[in-house]
Design an enzyme around this catalytic site. Structure first.
Site, PDB file in Angstrom:
ATOM      1  N   TYR A  72       0.844  -1.206   0.000  1.00  0.00           N
ATOM      2  CA  TYR A  72       0.000   0.000   0.000  1.00  0.00           C
ATOM      3  C   TYR A  72       0.872   1.248   0.000  1.00  0.00           C
ATOM      4  O   TYR A  72       0.622   2.196  -0.733  1.00  0.00           O
ATOM      5  CB  TYR A  72      -0.894  -0.012   1.249  1.00  0.00           C
ATOM      6  CG  TYR A  72      -1.931   1.081   1.275  1.00  0.00           C
ATOM      7  CD1 TYR A  72      -3.248   0.818   0.881  1.00  0.00           C
ATOM      8  CD2 TYR A  72      -1.610   2.370   1.686  1.00  0.00           C
ATOM      9  CE1 TYR A  72      -4.203   1.814   0.900  1.00  0.00           C
ATOM     10  CE2 TYR A  72      -2.566   3.375   1.695  1.00  0.00           C
ATOM     11  CZ  TYR A  72      -3.859   3.096   1.313  1.00  0.00           C
ATOM     12  OH  TYR A  72      -4.807   4.082   1.324  1.00  0.00           O
ATOM     13  N   PHE A 124      -8.502  18.196 -25.128  1.00  0.00           N
ATOM     14  CA  PHE A 124      -9.255  16.952 -25.292  1.00  0.00           C
ATOM     15  C   PHE A 124     -10.561  17.040 -24.493  1.00  0.00           C
ATOM     16  O   PHE A 124     -10.672  17.844 -23.570  1.00  0.00           O
ATOM     17  CB  PHE A 124      -8.416  15.746 -24.843  1.00  0.00           C
ATOM     18  CG  PHE A 124      -9.117  14.449 -25.072  1.00  0.00           C
ATOM     19  CD1 PHE A 124      -9.383  14.018 -26.365  1.00  0.00           C
ATOM     20  CD2 PHE A 124      -9.552  13.670 -24.015  1.00  0.00           C
ATOM     21  CE1 PHE A 124     -10.073  12.830 -26.582  1.00  0.00           C
ATOM     22  CE2 PHE A 124     -10.239  12.481 -24.237  1.00  0.00           C
ATOM     23  CZ  PHE A 124     -10.499  12.065 -25.513  1.00  0.00           C
ATOM     24  N   ASP A 125     -11.561  16.227 -24.838  1.00  0.00           N
ATOM     25  CA  ASP A 125     -12.890  16.414 -24.221  1.00  0.00           C
ATOM     26  C   ASP A 125     -12.891  16.251 -22.698  1.00  0.00           C
ATOM     27  O   ASP A 125     -13.592  16.970 -22.006  1.00  0.00           O
ATOM     28  CB  ASP A 125     -13.966  15.545 -24.890  1.00  0.00           C
ATOM     29  CG  ASP A 125     -13.668  14.070 -24.836  1.00  0.00           C
ATOM     30  OD1 ASP A 125     -12.505  13.719 -24.613  1.00  0.00           O
ATOM     31  OD2 ASP A 125     -14.587  13.265 -25.032  1.00  0.00           O
ATOM     32  N   ASP A 214      -0.416  18.162 -21.734  1.00  0.00           N
ATOM     33  CA  ASP A 214      -1.227  16.950 -21.750  1.00  0.00           C
ATOM     34  C   ASP A 214      -0.464  16.004 -22.668  1.00  0.00           C
ATOM     35  O   ASP A 214      -0.462  16.168 -23.879  1.00  0.00           O
ATOM     36  CB  ASP A 214      -2.632  17.275 -22.276  1.00  0.00           C
ATOM     37  CG  ASP A 214      -3.469  16.019 -22.456  1.00  0.00           C
ATOM     38  OD1 ASP A 214      -2.918  14.903 -22.384  1.00  0.00           O
ATOM     39  OD2 ASP A 214      -4.683  16.155 -22.705  1.00  0.00           O
ATOM     40  N   ALA A 216      -0.389  12.643 -23.388  1.00  0.00           N
ATOM     41  CA  ALA A 216      -0.848  11.292 -23.736  1.00  0.00           C
ATOM     42  C   ALA A 216      -0.027  10.669 -24.876  1.00  0.00           C
ATOM     43  O   ALA A 216       0.313   9.496 -24.836  1.00  0.00           O
ATOM     44  CB  ALA A 216      -2.331  11.325 -24.097  1.00  0.00           C
ATOM     45  N   LYS A 257      -1.961   5.460 -23.684  1.00  0.00           N
ATOM     46  CA  LYS A 257      -1.521   5.695 -25.070  1.00  0.00           C
ATOM     47  C   LYS A 257      -0.013   5.428 -25.146  1.00  0.00           C
ATOM     48  O   LYS A 257       0.404   4.296 -25.281  1.00  0.00           O
ATOM     49  CB  LYS A 257      -1.847   7.133 -25.498  1.00  0.00           C
ATOM     50  CG  LYS A 257      -3.323   7.390 -25.775  1.00  0.00           C
ATOM     51  CD  LYS A 257      -4.072   7.706 -24.529  1.00  0.00           C
ATOM     52  CE  LYS A 257      -5.454   8.248 -24.798  1.00  0.00           C
ATOM     53  NZ  LYS A 257      -6.220   8.392 -23.556  1.00  0.00           N
ATOM     54  N   HIS A 449     -21.001  12.556 -26.059  1.00  0.00           N
ATOM     55  CA  HIS A 449     -20.852  11.609 -27.170  1.00  0.00           C
ATOM     56  C   HIS A 449     -20.714  10.163 -26.699  1.00  0.00           C
ATOM     57  O   HIS A 449     -21.034   9.238 -27.425  1.00  0.00           O
ATOM     58  CB  HIS A 449     -19.685  12.007 -28.086  1.00  0.00           C
ATOM     59  CG  HIS A 449     -18.325  11.726 -27.519  1.00  0.00           C
ATOM     60  ND1 HIS A 449     -17.830  12.406 -26.435  1.00  0.00           N
ATOM     61  CD2 HIS A 449     -17.363  10.845 -27.877  1.00  0.00           C
ATOM     62  CE1 HIS A 449     -16.609  11.955 -26.170  1.00  0.00           C
ATOM     63  NE2 HIS A 449     -16.305  11.008 -27.016  1.00  0.00           N
TER      64      HIS A 449
END
Ligand code: F0G
Length: 459
Positions: A72, A124-125, A214, A216, A257, A449
């Site tokens: 943990y 990004f969304d 970001d 990714a 990704k 979406h």
């Protein structure tokens, strides 16, 4: 004779996939309210919905999983991951999260307040969602070149520095940071140049702002920098990555990704105050500091994945496959965002189905047609994904309307690419018969979406 190109790996494990009939697909899609996200994956033959968490891990990654430390607190796997992230990005502070949007949630809980404005390049969304749900605004400063799908421009992911400076000048007191998405997913998996990242840094310094990436698909971004910016033609991917991250104050990462794993994410930063602030949200939302939503074994696989995917051969194999599919579409004259990006083809749905009104979502209709044609699942990245304007509640039709076909990493062969291309050609050849799109039956307020329910409007 010159030897042809071939993959930089061989296959050790396979997973069967199944074809279906058109009648079956019609039934399944109707049951899914014409939303391909609602289809069972067993009903899909070739899945191009996303490149997120859908790739194949290597033998080294699977082996690393057996060595995961599931403690943990203080897990060895965390420290090994942290060392890898430090080596690749230069960032000292790391907070693991269960995926990219969780990293956004934790970081933005600390940094974004109601009324703030966060400028960037086509957020990004989920990024936009996490900004707008905090009653703040995502300000898109992407270069205009990105809107014209037929224009060959090497870095369509770039930030328009003039737009960014205007925003910084006018609203400096409302801007907590700038976010640059590498590669720019929404604009078509398009890269951001090092020159542009340097320009963003200079403006951020001028106005005293921090810059987050970001990240990714940062490794794919580095590959394009190597290929398209002469200054970096002899640099390794790892050298380019270090240089990109040297221009940022921190990053959010969806490891699904370019981390080559099925689940995972993290925040990394060079600033102790960011770490201290975000850490308070990590513990209640994600988990303790040394696992934050990830298993020890998953952190172990991610450390190997980050290393593998910052090697040239891996990226060359991947992007070669995306380019292979793009060449087929060139043969058939099917319009897509050019030049092709790193992780997907973005078919210009507005152009293909030019008789379908915007209000009927051409991208959604094209995704429906491709699925019915061959069981190939892509997804709309367009007017539906753009959501409604938070203030006026009107649909946003200013951007592009794409059918995105993602290529999973190390998953399908070029034969599958041939099937996708042929299916698209068949739809393209009968495009003039398609006059209508879809009508929304039910939609969520944010990120609609994923769950929208639609009816098909008969031609
Ligand atoms: N940022 C970018 C640029 C993304 O493409 C994604 C996810 C995220 C953040 C969020 O990461 O899924 O791990 O929570 N993109 C996926 C896609 C879902 O299909 O493009 P996540």
């Amino acid at each position: 004779m010159e030897l042809p190109f071939a993959e930089s790996w061989k296959i050790k494990m396979v997973e069967p996939i199944r074809k279906s009939t058109r009648e079956e697909r019609e039934k399944w899609l109707k049951e899914a309210d014409y939303n391909v996200f609602m289809l069972k994956s067993d009903y899909v033959y070739i899945d191009c919905l996303t490149d997120s968490g859908t790739g194949a891990m290597s033998d080294r990654q699977w082996a690393a999983m057996m060595t995961g430390d599931e403690s943990y607190a203080g897990a060895r796997s965390f420290y090994e991951l942290k060392d890898t992230i430090k080596r690749i990005t230069g960032f000292d502070y790391v907070l693991p999260t269960h995926q990219g949007r969780a990293a956004e949630n934790v970081l933005f809980s600390h940094l974004v307040k109601p009324g703030d404005r966060v400028p960037g390049n086509s957020h990004f969304d989920t990024t936009k969602g996490h900004i707008e749900s905090r009653k703040a605004f995502a300000i898109d400063c992407t270069v205009d070149e990105a809107k014209n799908t037929q224009l060959e421009y090497p870095f369509k992911g770039n930030v328009d520095l003039k737009k960014l400076e205007a925003e910084l000048k006018e609203h400096s007191d409302k801007i907590p940071f700038i976010i640059v998405t590498i590669t720019n997913n929404t604009a078509g998996g398009q890269p951001v140049s090092m020159e542009n990242l340097r320009g963003v840094r200079a403006l951020a310094d001028k106005y005293g702002k921090r810059v987050f990436f970001d990240s990714a698909r940062f490794a794919e971004n580095a590959y394009f920098i190597k290929k398209r910016e002469p200054e970096f033609k002899d640099a390794t991917i790892k050298e380019i990555a270090r240089e990109m991250f040297a221009l940022a104050d921190g990053m959010t990462m969806s490891s699904k990704k370019d981390g080559l794993v099925n689940m995972g994410g993290f925040i990394a930063t060079r600033w102790e105050d960011v770490y201290e602030g975000a850490k308070q949200y990590l513990i209640p939302f994600e988990g303790f500091l040394t696992y934050g939503g990830m298993n020890g074994r998953d952190m172990a696989a991610l450390a190997v994945g980050l290393d593998e995917n910052t090697e040239y051969d891996m990226l060359e194999t991947r992007i070669h496959q995306v380019e292979y599919l793009a060449k087929k579409l060139d043969e058939y004259g099917i319009p897509y965002q050019r030049p092709v990006g790193g992780h997907a083809l973005f078919i210009d749905a507005d152009k293909v189905l030019d008789q379908v009104p915007k209000e009927e979502f051409p991208g959604e209709r094209l995704s429906i047609e491709l699925y019915l044609e061959a069981g190939v699942r892509g997804c709309e990245i367009g007017y539906m994904l753009a959501d409604r304007d938070p203030v006026t509640r009107q649909n946003r039709f200013e951007g592009n309307d794409f059918l995105r076909l993602c290529i999973c990493r190390r998953t399908y062969t070029d034969n599958h690419m041939d099937v996708i291309a042929a299916a698209l050609k068949n739809v393209y050849d009968r495009r003039h018969e398609i006059k209508h799109g879809v009508k929304i039956k039910w939609e969520a307020e944010l990120m609609r979406h994923f769950t929208v329910k639609m009816d098909l409007i008969e031609d």
